[in-house]
Write a protein that holds these residues in place. Structure first.
Motif, PDB file in Angstrom:
ATOM      1  N   GLU A 150       2.504  69.245  44.825  1.00 29.22           N
ATOM      2  CA  GLU A 150       1.169  69.776  45.075  1.00 29.22           C
ATOM      3  C   GLU A 150       0.422  68.929  46.097  1.00 29.22           C
ATOM      4  OE1 GLU A 150      -1.046  70.293  41.526  1.00 29.22           O
ATOM      5  OE2 GLU A 150       0.432  71.601  40.577  1.00 29.22           O
ATOM      6  N   ARG A 151      -0.381  69.598  46.909  1.00 32.45           N
ATOM      7  CA  ARG A 151      -1.187  68.896  47.882  1.00 32.45           C
ATOM      8  C   ARG A 151      -2.314  68.123  47.179  1.00 32.45           C
ATOM      9  NH1 ARG A 151      -2.104  73.110  52.962  1.00 32.45           N
ATOM     10  NH2 ARG A 151       0.109  73.320  53.547  1.00 32.45           N
ATOM     11  N   ILE A 152      -2.719  67.026  47.805  1.00 36.27           N
ATOM     12  CA  ILE A 152      -3.784  66.194  47.271  1.00 36.27           C
ATOM     13  C   ILE A 152      -4.832  66.011  48.351  1.00 36.27           C
ATOM     14  CG2 ILE A 152      -4.384  63.909  46.351  1.00 36.27           C
ATOM     15  CD1 ILE A 152      -1.557  63.694  45.286  1.00 36.27           C
ATOM     16  N   ASP A 153      -6.103  66.106  47.985  1.00 36.60           N
ATOM     17  CA  ASP A 153      -7.184  65.841  48.931  1.00 36.60           C
ATOM     18  C   ASP A 153      -7.132  64.372  49.335  1.00 36.60           C
ATOM     19  OD1 ASP A 153      -9.836  65.242  50.032  1.00 36.60           O
ATOM     20  OD2 ASP A 153     -10.378  67.237  49.336  1.00 36.60           O
ATOM     21  N   ALA A 154      -7.272  64.103  50.619  1.00 28.00           N
ATOM     22  CA  ALA A 154      -7.149  62.738  51.123  1.00 28.00           C
ATOM     23  C   ALA A 154      -8.107  61.766  50.436  1.00 28.00           C
ATOM     24  CB  ALA A 154      -7.381  62.719  52.636  1.00 28.00           C
ATOM     25  N   LYS A 155      -9.301  62.225  50.079  1.00 28.65           N
ATOM     26  CA  LYS A 155     -10.280  61.323  49.455  1.00 28.65           C
ATOM     27  C   LYS A 155      -9.875  60.910  48.041  1.00 28.65           C
ATOM     28  CE  LYS A 155     -13.490  64.808  47.542  1.00 28.65           C
ATOM     29  NZ  LYS A 155     -12.744  66.012  47.894  1.00 28.65           N
ATOM     30  N   ASN A 156      -8.906  61.622  47.462  1.00 28.50           N
ATOM     31  CA  ASN A 156      -8.455  61.297  46.099  1.00 28.50           C
ATOM     32  C   ASN A 156      -7.243  60.361  46.081  1.00 28.50           C
ATOM     33  OD1 ASN A 156     -10.426  62.964  44.933  1.00 28.50           O
ATOM     34  ND2 ASN A 156      -9.105  64.770  45.101  1.00 28.50           N
ATOM     35  N   ILE A 157      -6.673  60.085  47.253  1.00 29.60           N
ATOM     36  CA  ILE A 157      -5.452  59.271  47.308  1.00 29.60           C
ATOM     37  C   ILE A 157      -5.670  57.887  46.699  1.00 29.60           C
ATOM     38  CG2 ILE A 157      -3.843  58.076  48.843  1.00 29.60           C
ATOM     39  CD1 ILE A 157      -3.204  60.998  48.673  1.00 29.60           C
ATOM     40  N   GLU A 158      -6.672  57.167  47.175  1.00 35.70           N
ATOM     41  CA  GLU A 158      -6.865  55.787  46.694  1.00 35.70           C
ATOM     42  C   GLU A 158      -7.181  55.717  45.205  1.00 35.70           C
ATOM     43  OE1 GLU A 158      -9.057  51.588  47.785  1.00 35.70           O
ATOM     44  OE2 GLU A 158      -9.887  53.440  48.609  1.00 35.70           O
ATOM     45  N   PRO A 159      -8.140  56.522  44.673  1.00 34.56           N
ATOM     46  CA  PRO A 159      -8.389  56.433  43.228  1.00 34.56           C
ATOM     47  C   PRO A 159      -7.183  56.803  42.370  1.00 34.56           C
ATOM     48  CG  PRO A 159      -9.685  58.225  44.217  1.00 34.56           C
ATOM     49  CD  PRO A 159      -9.135  57.394  45.336  1.00 34.56           C
ATOM     50  N   MET A 160      -6.374  57.758  42.840  1.00 32.94           N
ATOM     51  CA  MET A 160      -5.178  58.129  42.079  1.00 32.94           C
ATOM     52  C   MET A 160      -4.162  56.997  42.098  1.00 32.94           C
ATOM     53  SD  MET A 160      -4.773  62.155  43.172  1.00 32.94           S
ATOM     54  CE  MET A 160      -3.639  62.630  41.875  1.00 32.94           C
ATOM     55  N   LEU A 161      -3.995  56.347  43.238  1.00 34.96           N
ATOM     56  CA  LEU A 161      -3.086  55.205  43.317  1.00 34.96           C
ATOM     57  C   LEU A 161      -3.558  54.066  42.419  1.00 34.96           C
ATOM     58  CD1 LEU A 161      -2.208  55.041  47.135  1.00 34.96           C
ATOM     59  CD2 LEU A 161      -0.603  55.459  45.263  1.00 34.96           C
ATOM     60  N   PHE A 163      -8.528  59.836  58.640  1.00 34.10           N
ATOM     61  CA  PHE A 163      -7.282  59.314  59.220  1.00 34.10           C
ATOM     62  C   PHE A 163      -6.077  59.877  58.474  1.00 34.10           C
ATOM     63  CE2 PHE A 163      -3.789  56.273  59.077  1.00 34.10           C
ATOM     64  CZ  PHE A 163      -3.556  56.064  60.434  1.00 34.10           C
ATOM     65  N   LEU A 164      -6.129  59.859  57.151  1.00 33.76           N
ATOM     66  CA  LEU A 164      -5.011  60.368  56.357  1.00 33.76           C
ATOM     67  C   LEU A 164      -4.770  61.848  56.623  1.00 33.76           C
ATOM     68  CD1 LEU A 164      -5.636  58.590  52.917  1.00 33.76           C
ATOM     69  CD2 LEU A 164      -3.970  57.977  54.682  1.00 33.76           C
ATOM     70  N   THR A 165      -5.849  62.603  56.708  1.00 37.56           N
ATOM     71  CA  THR A 165      -5.730  64.044  56.949  1.00 37.56           C
ATOM     72  C   THR A 165      -5.050  64.323  58.288  1.00 37.56           C
ATOM     73  OG1 THR A 165      -7.726  64.466  55.631  1.00 37.56           O
ATOM     74  CG2 THR A 165      -7.007  66.212  57.105  1.00 37.56           C
ATOM     75  N   SER A 166      -5.262  63.437  59.262  1.00 39.94           N
ATOM     76  CA  SER A 166      -4.672  63.622  60.592  1.00 39.94           C
ATOM     77  C   SER A 166      -3.188  63.271  60.630  1.00 39.94           C
ATOM     78  CB  SER A 166      -5.412  62.767  61.627  1.00 39.94           C
ATOM     79  OG  SER A 166      -5.138  61.387  61.440  1.00 39.94           O
ATOM     80  N   ARG A 167      -2.664  62.700  59.546  1.00 39.05           N
ATOM     81  CA  ARG A 167      -1.259  62.294  59.478  1.00 39.05           C
ATOM     82  C   ARG A 167      -0.546  63.154  58.423  1.00 39.05           C
ATOM     83  NH1 ARG A 167      -2.885  60.104  63.512  1.00 39.05           N
ATOM     84  NH2 ARG A 167      -2.621  57.895  64.078  1.00 39.05           N
ATOM     85  N   LYS A 168      -0.059  64.319  58.865  1.00 36.75           N
ATOM     86  CA  LYS A 168       0.514  65.306  57.940  1.00 36.75           C
ATOM     87  C   LYS A 168       1.683  64.746  57.126  1.00 36.75           C
ATOM     88  CE  LYS A 168       3.062  68.616  59.637  1.00 36.75           C
ATOM     89  NZ  LYS A 168       3.546  69.867  60.291  1.00 36.75           N
ATOM     90  N   PHE A 169       2.594  64.060  57.775  1.00 34.77           N
ATOM     91  CA  PHE A 169       3.781  63.572  57.071  1.00 34.77           C
ATOM     92  C   PHE A 169       3.458  62.387  56.169  1.00 34.77           C
ATOM     93  CE2 PHE A 169       5.548  65.635  60.912  1.00 34.77           C
ATOM     94  CZ  PHE A 169       6.301  66.610  60.283  1.00 34.77           C
ATOM     95  N   LEU A 170       2.481  61.587  56.566  1.00 35.19           N
ATOM     96  CA  LEU A 170       2.030  60.494  55.707  1.00 35.19           C
ATOM     97  C   LEU A 170       1.399  61.057  54.436  1.00 35.19           C
ATOM     98  CD1 LEU A 170       1.336  57.577  55.019  1.00 35.19           C
ATOM     99  CD2 LEU A 170      -0.656  57.759  56.540  1.00 35.19           C
ATOM    100  N   MET A 171       0.573  62.082  54.588  1.00 33.92           N
ATOM    101  CA  MET A 171      -0.048  62.724  53.421  1.00 33.92           C
ATOM    102  C   MET A 171       1.012  63.333  52.504  1.00 33.92           C
ATOM    103  SD  MET A 171      -3.299  62.537  52.878  1.00 33.92           S
ATOM    104  CE  MET A 171      -3.529  63.959  51.825  1.00 33.92           C
ATOM    105  N   ALA A 172       2.050  63.913  53.102  1.00 23.82           N
ATOM    106  CA  ALA A 172       3.125  64.512  52.296  1.00 23.82           C
ATOM    107  C   ALA A 172       3.829  63.440  51.479  1.00 23.82           C
ATOM    108  CB  ALA A 172       4.112  65.244  53.196  1.00 23.82           C
ATOM    109  N   PHE A 173       4.082  62.282  52.103  1.00 24.84           N
ATOM    110  CA  PHE A 173       4.721  61.187  51.371  1.00 24.84           C
ATOM    111  C   PHE A 173       3.829  60.681  50.245  1.00 24.84           C
ATOM    112  CE2 PHE A 173       4.712  56.554  50.815  1.00 24.84           C
ATOM    113  CZ  PHE A 173       5.908  56.431  50.132  1.00 24.84           C
ATOM    114  N   LEU A 174       2.539  60.486  50.520  1.00 24.26           N
ATOM    115  CA  LEU A 174       1.623  59.979  49.500  1.00 24.26           C
ATOM    116  C   LEU A 174       1.527  60.943  48.322  1.00 24.26           C
ATOM    117  CD1 LEU A 174      -1.170  58.563  51.829  1.00 24.26           C
ATOM    118  CD2 LEU A 174       0.446  57.239  50.442  1.00 24.26           C
ATOM    119  N   ALA A 175       1.510  62.251  48.609  1.00 24.88           N
ATOM    120  CA  ALA A 175       1.485  63.238  47.527  1.00 24.88           C
ATOM    121  C   ALA A 175       2.754  63.147  46.690  1.00 24.88           C
ATOM    122  CB  ALA A 175       1.319  64.649  48.104  1.00 24.88           C
TER     123      ALA A 175
END
Length: 246
Positions: free
Chosen positions: A3-14, A46-58
């Motif tokens: 599932e996709r994750i909103d970029a602003k939620n990446i850090e709190p989820m980690l 910045f995260l949103t602009s990096r599609k493959f980075l966001m895919a990895f983080l998700a």
């Protein structure tokens, strides 16, 4: 499907997963801390602009969540507090490639030193990574699934373990690690096969298939490759590496 994750939620989820993992598996907690320092603290734009980075983080967030849940279920089951019906349902939902990933390769990755990690981290963060074989891989996944096979794709197994797909067929619960390339017969490809075998052995991957596709022969080569992958997933011995070209 991750599932996709909103970029602003990446850090709190980690951060949340880091805290949970610290009491269950310190090695996972440490790896998540490394990922948080590397990318989790970047701005959402910045995260949103990096599609493959966001895919990895998700992927890493979902995998950490599921792996930690599985550990909790094992603990509850050991204390006979875990509902047997729930445990059976979880086992049924877990395809052989997923079971292989969560039981063996994923924990091996976060417990080990990954010599390729810094290289592909930089590639993802810089935005230089491009999935130039995405069309072929997607077609191949569709063909395998149409015939009843199970497929798993992960950035970690691609970048670190020389594996594009983990596949299981209809007649076997044993997974097969598959590497796809569009490189034709050449000395360069022979060297790539040697490096591929070396990488699989390094990660203790026992069954591997290296498949070279001919871009000039689509879609026939995709159909042939899907047949080959499913056949070897079902029939290949418990240990071995094979390579084929189409």
């Amino acid at each position: 499907m991750v599932e996709r994750i909103d970029a602003k939620n990446i850090e709190p989820m980690l951060k949340k997963l880091i805290d949970i993992a610290a009491t269950v598996e310190p090695n996972l907690s440490d790896r998540l801390k490394e990922i948080d320092r590397w990318a989790g603290q970047e701005k959402a734009g910045f995260l949103t602009s990096r599609k493959f980075l966001m895919a990895f983080l998700a992927e890493i967030i979902e995998d950490a969540q599921i792996w930690l849940t599985l550990q909790e279920n094992e603990i509850q089951s050991a204390h006979e507090e875990y509902n047997e019906e729930c445990q059976q349902r979880l086992a049924q939902e877990m395809t052989p490639p997923l079971a292989y990933w969560y039981s063996e390769l994923f924990p091996l990755w976060f417990r080990s030193s990954d010599r390729k990690f810094s290289q592909w981290k930089n590639c993802l963060k810089s935005g230089k990574h491009s999935a130039d074989d995405a069309t072929e891989l997607n077609l191949l996944v569709e063909k395998i699934q149409e015939r009843g096979g199970n497929v798993l794709c992960r950035k970690i197994i691609d970048f670190s373990m020389s594996t594009d797909l983990i596949v299981s067929g209809r007649q076997s619960n044993t997974s097969l690690c598959v590497q796809i390339t569009k490189m034709g017969e050449s000395e360069q490809m022979r060297e790539k096969i040697k490096l591929w075998e070396k990488t699989l052995k390094c990660w203790d991957i026992k069954r591997g298939l290296f498949v070279s596709l001919d871009p000039a022969n689509f879609p026939d080569s995709i159909q042939s490759a899907s047949n080959l992958i499913l056949f070897n997933s079902d029939r290949m011995k418990s240990e071995g590496y094979k390579s084929f070209s189409f």
